[in-house]
Design a protein around this motif. Structure first.
Motif, PDB file in Angstrom:
ATOM      1  N   SER A   1      45.559  31.736  38.960  1.00 50.14           N
ATOM      2  CA  SER A   1      46.336  31.407  39.908  1.00 50.14           C
ATOM      3  C   SER A   1      47.365  32.624  39.905  1.00 50.14           C
ATOM      4  O   SER A   1      47.766  33.089  38.858  1.00 50.14           O
ATOM      5  CB  SER A   1      47.153  30.000  39.949  1.00 50.14           C
ATOM      6  OG  SER A   1      47.804  29.705  39.027  1.00 50.14           O
ATOM      7  N   MET A   2      48.083  32.651  41.065  1.00 52.28           N
ATOM      8  CA  MET A   2      49.256  33.710  41.121  1.00 52.28           C
ATOM      9  C   MET A   2      50.246  33.334  40.341  1.00 52.28           C
ATOM     10  O   MET A   2      51.000  33.727  39.547  1.00 52.28           O
ATOM     11  CB  MET A   2      49.574  34.040  42.532  1.00 52.28           C
ATOM     12  CG  MET A   2      48.484  34.576  43.382  1.00 52.28           C
ATOM     13  SD  MET A   2      48.946  34.920  45.095  1.00 52.28           S
ATOM     14  CE  MET A   2      50.249  36.025  44.665  1.00 52.28           C
ATOM     15  N   ALA A   3      50.538  31.700  40.192  1.00 55.11           N
ATOM     16  CA  ALA A   3      51.696  31.427  39.557  1.00 55.11           C
ATOM     17  C   ALA A   3      51.565  31.528  38.289  1.00 55.11           C
ATOM     18  O   ALA A   3      52.692  31.840  37.313  1.00 55.11           O
ATOM     19  CB  ALA A   3      51.945  29.871  39.770  1.00 55.11           C
TER      20      ALA A   3
ATOM     21  N   ALA B   1      49.637  33.823  36.537  1.00 57.90           N
ATOM     22  CA  ALA B   1      49.688  34.936  36.034  1.00 57.90           C
ATOM     23  C   ALA B   1      51.191  35.640  36.203  1.00 57.90           C
ATOM     24  O   ALA B   1      51.648  36.380  35.450  1.00 57.90           O
ATOM     25  CB  ALA B   1      48.962  35.972  37.296  1.00 57.90           C
ATOM     26  N   LYS B   2      51.782  35.026  37.319  1.00 60.33           N
ATOM     27  CA  LYS B   2      53.252  35.711  37.037  1.00 60.33           C
ATOM     28  C   LYS B   2      54.040  35.157  36.038  1.00 60.33           C
ATOM     29  O   LYS B   2      54.846  35.931  35.331  1.00 60.33           O
ATOM     30  CB  LYS B   2      54.027  34.918  38.192  1.00 60.33           C
ATOM     31  CG  LYS B   2      55.466  35.385  38.469  1.00 60.33           C
ATOM     32  CD  LYS B   2      55.972  34.882  39.899  1.00 60.33           C
ATOM     33  CE  LYS B   2      57.552  35.129  40.194  1.00 60.33           C
ATOM     34  NZ  LYS B   2      58.225  34.376  39.266  1.00 60.33           N
TER      35      LYS B   2
ATOM     36  N   GLU C   1      42.865  40.860  34.072  1.00 61.07           N
ATOM     37  CA  GLU C   1      43.011  39.708  35.326  1.00 61.07           C
ATOM     38  C   GLU C   1      44.514  39.240  35.500  1.00 61.07           C
ATOM     39  O   GLU C   1      44.692  39.090  36.662  1.00 61.07           O
ATOM     40  CB  GLU C   1      42.293  38.413  34.828  1.00 61.07           C
ATOM     41  CG  GLU C   1      42.215  37.340  35.942  1.00 61.07           C
ATOM     42  CD  GLU C   1      41.243  37.750  36.944  1.00 61.07           C
ATOM     43  OE1 GLU C   1      41.627  37.400  38.005  1.00 61.07           O
ATOM     44  OE2 GLU C   1      40.250  38.700  36.676  1.00 61.07           O
TER      45      GLU C   1
ATOM     46  N   ARG D   1      45.542  42.299  37.807  1.00 62.70           N
ATOM     47  CA  ARG D   1      44.684  42.145  39.168  1.00 62.70           C
ATOM     48  C   ARG D   1      45.634  41.222  39.898  1.00 62.70           C
ATOM     49  O   ARG D   1      45.393  41.192  41.082  1.00 62.70           O
ATOM     50  CB  ARG D   1      43.375  41.739  38.778  1.00 62.70           C
ATOM     51  CG  ARG D   1      42.552  42.941  38.317  1.00 62.70           C
ATOM     52  CD  ARG D   1      40.962  42.702  38.621  1.00 62.70           C
ATOM     53  NE  ARG D   1      40.266  43.748  37.851  1.00 62.70           N
ATOM     54  CZ  ARG D   1      39.443  43.423  36.876  1.00 62.70           C
ATOM     55  NH1 ARG D   1      39.650  42.407  36.013  1.00 62.70           N
ATOM     56  NH2 ARG D   1      38.832  44.704  36.145  1.00 62.70           N
ATOM     57  N   THR D   2      45.986  40.038  39.295  1.00 58.57           N
ATOM     58  CA  THR D   2      46.443  38.901  40.247  1.00 58.57           C
ATOM     59  C   THR D   2      47.909  39.079  40.483  1.00 58.57           C
ATOM     60  O   THR D   2      48.287  38.815  41.464  1.00 58.57           O
ATOM     61  CB  THR D   2      46.275  37.660  39.385  1.00 58.57           C
ATOM     62  OG1 THR D   2      44.977  37.242  38.992  1.00 58.57           O
ATOM     63  CG2 THR D   2      46.752  36.479  40.069  1.00 58.57           C
ATOM     64  N   HIS D   3      48.655  39.667  39.549  1.00 54.90           N
ATOM     65  CA  HIS D   3      50.261  39.559  39.414  1.00 54.90           C
ATOM     66  C   HIS D   3      50.513  41.000  40.185  1.00 54.90           C
ATOM     67  O   HIS D   3      51.464  40.947  41.186  1.00 54.90           O
ATOM     68  CB  HIS D   3      51.021  39.538  38.276  1.00 54.90           C
ATOM     69  CG  HIS D   3      52.413  39.303  38.281  1.00 54.90           C
ATOM     70  ND1 HIS D   3      52.979  38.227  39.049  1.00 54.90           N
ATOM     71  CD2 HIS D   3      53.297  40.021  38.006  1.00 54.90           C
ATOM     72  CE1 HIS D   3      54.269  38.446  39.177  1.00 54.90           C
ATOM     73  NE2 HIS D   3      54.508  39.552  38.337  1.00 54.90           N
ATOM     74  N   HIS D   4      49.876  41.962  40.017  1.00 55.59           N
ATOM     75  CA  HIS D   4      50.365  43.310  40.506  1.00 55.59           C
ATOM     76  C   HIS D   4      49.003  43.850  41.203  1.00 55.59           C
ATOM     77  O   HIS D   4      48.671  45.163  41.101  1.00 55.59           O
ATOM     78  CB  HIS D   4      50.709  44.471  39.339  1.00 55.59           C
ATOM     79  CG  HIS D   4      51.762  44.011  38.514  1.00 55.59           C
ATOM     80  ND1 HIS D   4      52.990  43.649  39.117  1.00 55.59           N
ATOM     81  CD2 HIS D   4      52.163  43.754  37.148  1.00 55.59           C
ATOM     82  CE1 HIS D   4      54.100  43.479  38.255  1.00 55.59           C
ATOM     83  NE2 HIS D   4      53.449  43.673  37.128  1.00 55.59           N
ATOM     84  N   ALA D   5      48.436  43.057  42.242  1.00 55.38           N
ATOM     85  CA  ALA D   5      47.567  43.466  42.679  1.00 55.38           C
ATOM     86  C   ALA D   5      47.421  44.763  43.652  1.00 55.38           C
ATOM     87  O   ALA D   5      46.455  45.493  43.761  1.00 55.38           O
ATOM     88  CB  ALA D   5      46.937  42.151  43.641  1.00 55.38           C
TER      89      ALA D   5
END
Length: 255
Positions: free
Chosen positions: A4-6, A8-9, A83, A86-90
């Motif tokens: 999830s974005m959260a 990954a952040k 991953e 890719r998610t946090h700095h897409a």
């Protein structure tokens, strides 16, 4: 398989703090790398930049912010870190899974045109010297004339006394900055391993580790030795542009 974005952040932000534990003046080193890339790509339409050993996209994100028109290809072989990036700095880069220095590793990049710059921070020191030389030669073949390879890393000095002094200066700087108060590498990985959302990625990572080698085979090489290897690889001009303690930014320009 994704995160999830959260999540990954959270893990990328913890990664950023953890890395400050080791890299002397890390943010300044990133800024210097970006300064060099900005200079060598000035006036070029959509410059192409390769980020070697990108991890979760720390440098790629900073380059994308400085050079919004650049096309950035970010390379790593760690499925978990890729991953997270890719998610946090897409939007920062196109992330590619490949093992730097392996046979045919650049085929996966699918560049389609010459590179304007290749960058790396604390990512190439694990390569044995023969593999490093081959990697420098391969990068030289991918760069356009006037393009640059920019490598930020910790390089020992010639002789143990000077190496000890530069390392000491770096440690003292980190202590003054409060960087040693952050969690370290082992703590970050141990904590991440307990996150169930990352479990599948850890399984992938463990499956790859025996084949990937790793270690710090090239970590004993001085900046001067790196410069010699770069000249052997065909880079006509090589120079350090920044240093604090044993942390350097070394630039090699293709004629």
């Amino acid at each position: 398989m994704g995160v999830s974005m959260a999540t990954a952040k959270m893990w990328v932000e913890r990664w950023e703090r953890q890395q400050q534990h080791y890299a002397v003046d890390r943010e300044e080193r990133f800024t210097v790398v970006a300064d060099v890339v900005e200079h060598v790509t000035a006036g070029r339409d959509r410059p192409l930049v390769l980020d070697l050993g990108c991890g979760p996209g720390s440098l790629a994100a900073r380059l994308a912010e400085r050079l919004p028109d650049a096309e950035i290809v970010a390379v790593d072989m760690d499925p978990l870190l890729l991953e997270l990036g890719r998610t946090h700095h897409a939007g920062a880069a196109r992330y590619v899974d490949t093992l730097i220095g392996d046979d045919g590793w650049t085929d996966a990049l699918e560049l389609g045109r010459p590179l304007d710059a290749a960058v790396s921070t604390t990512a190439l020191h694990y390569l044995p010297e023969p593999t490093l030389l081959c990697t420098y030669r391969r990068l030289g073949s991918l760069l356009r004339s006037g393009g640059a390879l920019v490598n930020g890393d910790h390089f020992p000095q010639d002789g143990p006394l000077c190496s000890e002094l530069t390392a000491h200066v770096g440690r003292r700087r980190a202590e003054r900055a409060g960087s040693h108060g952050h969690e370290d590498w082992e703590s970050w990985w141990a904590a991440a391993a307990r996150d169930p959302e990352l479990a599948d990625l850890f399984t992938q990572r463990e499956q790859r580790r025996p084949a990937s080698g790793g270690g710090n085979e090239g970590g004993h090489l001085t900046a001067a030795r790196h410069a010699e290897l770069l000249r052997q690889a065909g880079f006509g001009q090589v120079a350090p542009v920044w240093q604090f303690g044993d942390s350097h930014v070394l630039v090699a320009v293709k004629d």
